[in-house]
Design a protein around this motif. Structure first.
Motif, short mmCIF file in Angstrom:
data_model
loop_
_atom_site.label_atom_id
_atom_site.label_comp_id
_atom_site.label_asym_id
_atom_site.label_seq_id
_atom_site.Cartn_x
_atom_site.Cartn_y
_atom_site.Cartn_z
N PRO A 25 0.74 -1.22 -0.04
CA PRO A 25 0.06 -0.05 -0.17
C PRO A 25 0.77 1.14 0.00
CG PRO A 25 0.10 -1.03 2.25
CD PRO A 25 0.50 -1.79 1.27
N ALA A 26 2.20 1.44 -0.10
CA ALA A 26 2.96 2.32 0.01
C ALA A 26 2.76 3.36 -0.91
CB ALA A 26 4.49 2.00 0.33
N PRO A 27 2.76 3.01 -2.18
CA PRO A 27 2.28 3.94 -3.10
C PRO A 27 1.16 4.66 -3.09
CG PRO A 27 3.46 2.02 -4.38
CD PRO A 27 2.86 1.68 -2.84
N ARG A 28 0.02 3.98 -2.72
CA ARG A 28 -1.09 4.57 -2.61
C ARG A 28 -1.15 5.59 -1.33
NH1 ARG A 28 -5.35 -0.25 -2.15
NH2 ARG A 28 -6.86 1.39 -1.71
N LEU A 29 -0.66 5.18 -0.37
CA LEU A 29 -0.51 6.07 0.82
C LEU A 29 0.37 7.38 0.63
CD1 LEU A 29 0.04 3.50 3.46
CD2 LEU A 29 -1.86 4.84 3.51
N THR A 30 1.49 7.20 -0.47
CA THR A 30 1.93 8.43 -0.69
C THR A 30 1.25 9.35 -1.41
OG1 THR A 30 4.24 7.12 -0.54
CG2 THR A 30 4.19 8.93 -1.78
N THR A 31 0.70 8.88 -2.47
CA THR A 31 -0.31 9.61 -3.26
C THR A 31 -1.50 10.42 -2.53
OG1 THR A 31 -0.10 8.05 -5.25
CG2 THR A 31 -2.01 9.62 -5.05
N MET A 32 -2.01 9.79 -1.40
CA MET A 32 -3.12 10.13 -0.73
C MET A 32 -2.46 11.29 0.13
SD MET A 32 -5.64 8.37 2.29
CE MET A 32 -4.66 7.97 3.44
N TYR A 33 -1.34 11.06 0.86
CA TYR A 33 -0.70 12.13 1.67
C TYR A 33 -0.11 13.30 0.55
CZ TYR A 33 -2.39 9.85 5.91
OH TYR A 33 -3.19 9.40 6.66
N ARG A 34 0.48 13.02 -0.45
CA ARG A 34 0.83 14.06 -1.15
C ARG A 34 -0.56 15.08 -1.56
NH1 ARG A 34 5.40 11.23 -4.91
NH2 ARG A 34 7.07 11.14 -3.39
N ARG A 35 -1.42 14.31 -1.73
CA ARG A 35 -2.80 15.52 -2.26
C ARG A 35 -3.15 15.98 -1.11
NH1 ARG A 35 -7.44 14.24 -0.79
NH2 ARG A 35 -7.41 12.14 -0.23
N ILE A 36 -3.33 15.61 0.24
CA ILE A 36 -3.76 16.36 1.43
C ILE A 36 -2.40 17.22 1.68
CG2 ILE A 36 -3.93 15.94 3.68
CD1 ILE A 36 -4.90 13.00 3.10
N TRP A 37 -1.40 16.94 1.58
CA TRP A 37 -0.31 18.26 1.66
C TRP A 37 -0.49 19.38 0.73
CZ3 TRP A 37 2.98 20.63 4.49
CH2 TRP A 37 4.17 21.28 3.90
N PHE A 38 -0.70 19.22 -0.58
CA PHE A 38 -1.08 20.22 -1.43
C PHE A 38 -2.25 21.05 -1.45
CE2 PHE A 38 2.52 17.76 -3.58
CZ PHE A 38 3.38 18.78 -3.74
N GLU A 39 -3.34 20.14 -0.82
CA GLU A 39 -4.69 20.53 -1.05
C GLU A 39 -5.07 21.43 0.33
OE1 GLU A 39 -7.12 17.55 -3.67
OE2 GLU A 39 -7.50 17.57 -1.69
N GLU A 54 6.46 10.27 2.74
CA GLU A 54 7.05 9.06 2.13
C GLU A 54 6.52 8.20 3.02
OE1 GLU A 54 11.37 7.08 2.00
OE2 GLU A 54 11.10 9.24 2.73
N ALA A 55 6.07 7.15 2.28
CA ALA A 55 5.42 5.84 3.01
C ALA A 55 6.71 4.66 2.80
CB ALA A 55 4.21 5.33 2.33
N LEU A 56 6.98 3.90 3.75
CA LEU A 56 8.24 3.42 4.00
C LEU A 56 8.18 1.91 4.84
CD1 LEU A 56 11.12 4.87 5.52
CD2 LEU A 56 8.98 5.61 5.83
#
Length: 208
Positions: A25-39, A54-56
């Motif tokens: 799930p790391a790529p999906r979590l990274t995408t989600m929190y990058r969106r939240i960060w920018f929005e 970063e999800a790791l």
């Protein structure tokens, strides 16, 4: 006044049963929190702009079995979460953002996961002892349902992504190392107090 326990005025409904996540799930979590960060988060005064999303370290783990991968191996070839998962167990890993660093639990088909209301807290047993996780649910998000164990919020003590990454990986490693004298099977009932396990957990992170 009733002698029974007072119930909260409002409780979230139990969400639908979470879908089992088959892929890391790391790529999906990274995408989600990058969106939240920018929005919504990038202008907040408490964020640490030295850090990025970063999800790791995500791996599948089943209580009673040893950790299936070294959390640090999830950084293979510079790709967070690149380690091959074990065939069974729920997903455990870490997420770094400029406003928190948390350990995450996601459903992978193992026995550790159970569906819970948003905001509900539970103690889950790991080799180091019981650790408290908080449930969250947003049906519109890239990852709709997860549980998290807060580590640093806000993560203001970290001057670089490298330092934050080291702390997150130290936390994951500490979860799977029993305390001295404790039984090595996480399936065995815990005789340790949750508070003592959490203190030991954070001591190991600080020494990592």
């Amino acid at each position: 006044m009733s002698s029974g326990f007072r119930q909260p005025a409002f409780r979230d409904e139990l969400p639908p049963a979470a879908d089992i996540i088959g892929e890391n799930p790391a790529p999906r979590l990274t995408t989600m929190y990058r969106r939240i960060w920018f929005e919504t988060m990038h202008e907040m005064p408490f964020v640490n702009t030295a850090l990025s999303v970063e999800a790791l370290g995500f791996q599948r783990w089943q209580p009673g079995n040893p950790a299936t991968t070294d959390p640090a191996a999830a950084l293979l070839d510079g790709h967070p979460g690149a380690a091959a998962p074990a065939p069974a167990g729920d997903w455990i890993g870490a997420v770094i953002t400029p406003w928190f660093i948390n350990v995450f639990l996601l459903p992978g088909g193992g026995s550790l996961w159970s569906d819970r209301r948003r905001g509900e807290r539970c103690w889950l047993e790991f080799p180091i002892g019981p650790l408290e996780f908080i449930a969250d649910h947003d049906p519109t998000a890239e990852v709709a349902t997860f549980q998290y164990c807060p580590l640093f919020a806000p993560p203001s003590e970290f001057s670089s992504q490298t330092a934050a990454r080291a702390a997150a990986l130290a936390a994951l490693a500490a979860m799977f190392e029993p305390l001295p004298g404790a039984p090595r099977s996480a399936a065995a009932p815990s005789t340790r107090k949750p508070g003592s396990s959490r203190r030991a957990f954070f001591r190991r992170i600080s020494q990592g």
